[in-house]
Write an enzyme that holds these catalytic residues in place. Sequence first.
Site: not given
Length: 352
Positions: A131, A256
Amino acid sequence: MTGRPTLAVVGATGAVGTVMLQILSQHADIWGEIRLIASPRSAGRKLTVRGEEVEVVALSEEAFDGVDIAMFDVPDEVSAQWAPVAAAKGAVVVDNSAAFRMDPDVPLVVPEVNPHAARVRPRGIIANPNCTTLSMIVAVGALHAEFGLRELVVSSYQAVSGAGRAGIDTLRQQLKLVAGTELGTSPGDVRRAVGDATGPFPEPVALNVVPWAGSLRDDGWSSEEMKVRDESRKILGLPELKVAATCVRVPVVTTHSLTVHARFEGEVTVDRAREILATAPGVVLFDDPAAGEFPTPADVVGTDPTWVGRVRRALDDPTALELFVCGDNLRKGAALNTAQIAELVAAEFMGA
């Protein structure tokens, strides 16, 4: 028989699996049967996908009978055991774990960057990147195609959902402990309040940032930092690319963020970089600092693209750009990219 491929979602009840079912319900419906598979303890649960309730079946060899494409959203060890089983039964596996990412016989695919790689899959398995890598690689890949990437220096600001449901639960529990207090004003006060309730993290994450994600690798590097390096090299086809990453956990639930220092083969201009990013598939350029406009997790969460802001040329290097990027780690960072790969493969089945 419609000719539409049968899809299995393995790990349908997990954090990523939940997002996957949302995405399958939102995207164009190209699938025949969608089979939901999870651990035996989740078997019998009913989940909604495409507006219909579907009963979860237990993970077993028989669960893959008649499956054309199987998306795996499960821990590494489960994928390592079961992805080859599904492939042996004739399914093309799209795996979201780290089990096969660096296997030379398994392509590591980001459809906006290297869709051609998905067609060559000697083991019947296609890997989905980490990710953190996915949160930046769509933007970096677009710039690389124009300028030729030579070096990456990145710092990540990683959401706690990257550590699964335990990460989210830990942050919410810690926030309750510190809310309405004067904590965070003297050494160790947050740690004392939190006690041993640090969950999957080595330090408190509320009112804090933790410069560590993953497990220990050689010479003080973390597994998460090594993934950014190794996966960027493989996706971009640059086996010698210089990459330095520092991964940091921050008190954000989902999405993120990364600062990116990208060095290219020749001189770059911000105007051209902005043109590329503004038109790149899967990228949103959101960059007007004078108006207070730049991506933040609070705005990006729940969206599909990689958001890019703070685009500027390095002060001391005319070949380098500085960027700030945000990407929802459960959507593009996991479920969405997996779904996009599965859609690429489905197009082969349907002769597109």
